[in-house]
Scaffold this active site. Sequence first.
Site, PDB file in Angstrom:
ATOM      1  N   THR A 159     110.352  12.505 -12.793  1.00  0.00           N
ATOM      2  CA  THR A 159     111.939  12.941 -13.131  1.00  0.00           C
ATOM      3  C   THR A 159     112.607  12.480 -11.756  1.00  0.00           C
ATOM      4  O   THR A 159     112.948  11.180 -12.023  1.00  0.00           O
ATOM      5  CB  THR A 159     112.077  14.260 -13.264  1.00  0.00           C
ATOM      6  N   THR A 196     107.917  23.052  -9.582  1.00  0.00           N
ATOM      7  CA  THR A 196     108.438  22.434 -10.759  1.00  0.00           C
ATOM      8  C   THR A 196     107.476  21.302 -10.920  1.00  0.00           C
ATOM      9  O   THR A 196     108.014  19.892 -10.578  1.00  0.00           O
ATOM     10  CB  THR A 196     109.814  21.993 -10.640  1.00  0.00           C
ATOM     11  N   GLU A 276     112.778  16.141  -2.557  1.00  0.00           N
ATOM     12  CA  GLU A 276     114.146  15.272  -2.644  1.00  0.00           C
ATOM     13  C   GLU A 276     114.709  15.177  -1.305  1.00  0.00           C
ATOM     14  O   GLU A 276     115.214  16.279  -0.527  1.00  0.00           O
ATOM     15  CB  GLU A 276     115.009  16.227  -3.710  1.00  0.00           C
ATOM     16  N   ASN A 407     120.856  17.730  -5.400  1.00  0.00           N
ATOM     17  CA  ASN A 407     120.820  18.797  -6.453  1.00  0.00           C
ATOM     18  C   ASN A 407     122.055  19.492  -6.597  1.00  0.00           C
ATOM     19  O   ASN A 407     122.120  20.170  -7.477  1.00  0.00           O
ATOM     20  CB  ASN A 407     119.865  20.009  -5.801  1.00  0.00           C
ATOM     21  N   THR A 412     125.106  16.364 -13.499  1.00  0.00           N
ATOM     22  CA  THR A 412     126.411  15.829 -13.396  1.00  0.00           C
ATOM     23  C   THR A 412     126.382  14.313 -12.924  1.00  0.00           C
ATOM     24  O   THR A 412     127.366  13.390 -13.230  1.00  0.00           O
ATOM     25  CB  THR A 412     127.681  16.434 -12.531  1.00  0.00           C
TER      26      THR A 412
END
Length: 412
Positions: A159, A196, A276, A407, A412
């Site tokens: 992802t 995750t 991230e 994040n 969006t």
Amino acid sequence: MSQLDSNWSFVDDSKVTPKGFLFAGISAGLKASNKKDLALILAPEGSIFSGMFTQSIVRASCVDICEERIKTTSGFVRAILINSGQANACTGNLGIQHFQIATGKIAELLGIKEEEVLMCSTGVIGVPIQINDLVKNLPNLVSDLKGNNFANAAEAILTTDLTLKKVSIETIIQGRKIKIAGFAKGSGMIYPNMATMLAFLTCDVGIQKEEWDKMIAIAVQKSFNAISVDGETSTNDSFVGINAGEKIEKRFFPIIQQGIDIVCQNLAKNIARDGEGANCLLEVLVQGAKNTDDAIMIAKSICNSALVKTAIHGCDPNWGRIISAAGNSGVKFNLNDVDLYIGNAHILEKGKLNKYDPQKVTDYIKSRMKGRYLVDDIVKIMINLNSGESKGTAWGCDLSKKYVEINSEYTT
């Protein structure tokens, strides 16, 4: 091929994967980017599956169904379908229906029972799978199954990951080549209770379910349950270990355990490093503990501390944050016994502050922030409790402004 130790060596997964296992990875249009988003693992007949799943009480339906199918089949499963793009979590009965539709179709295409198919999903929570796109592409996925499609499968489960996370190793036992391979995904929402993350391990040695369950649990405790990016546990966390093939004598099981540990720790470190917005891997070793669980708990507490992670990002030699995080771990120890190192700098000796050069510590962290990926980009912290013989390691990463940016704009 590079040598890991006296038993195991890394091998090229485009040429060498565990015997009898087939892999596939394609784009089914589940992601707007049209990147690969659908993967399949097909295991040989008689394979044994073990699974460990999220500890969150808010779970995707696929997690519950996977657990149930492994239980009802006593681990005799054949295939895992994996989609990325939609987590299919918190989607109610629709999520269950999509799982059943997808696994039923795969079972039909493969000529196996539906209960012999698992399904794992990853992506945005609350978004159902684009089931029509998925189903119409399942014949293409099945036709893509090959022994050397390992990298395609690894790519299809990503992802927000920046890199592929895959590893394949082999050893020789009594003249027989034995291989273990694994791939994973994970970058954010990572906490040391699984995360995750999805991870899958294949091994071409036949080991009965009870013993295999123990091996998988041991490996997960020292790898995927010992990493942190941001302290967030997810709804879909899944690790599945599969074995199939000719059995070996039980006296060789410690070598197999060592191989499973190597693969799981390699993947776990890749997940932590790929956090991230991260710039370095944080590795915390706790020695001199009364038991391994205590050592890992303290190491995890340090890796999970936002204050420690932001200090590392700022190259701030703020050792007080480290020792404070250790003290908040829930493990009792005597500060007056503790030695603390950042890199080679001996900060505390038996609880007392040593003379050290803070600038050298800053320079050490800065050099790691600019180091080569998983080569010399590792900030090492070591604590010796001097109260026992056990040790444990956990891994994390720095916490950057980029993490907030990624994040804050995720959907969006």
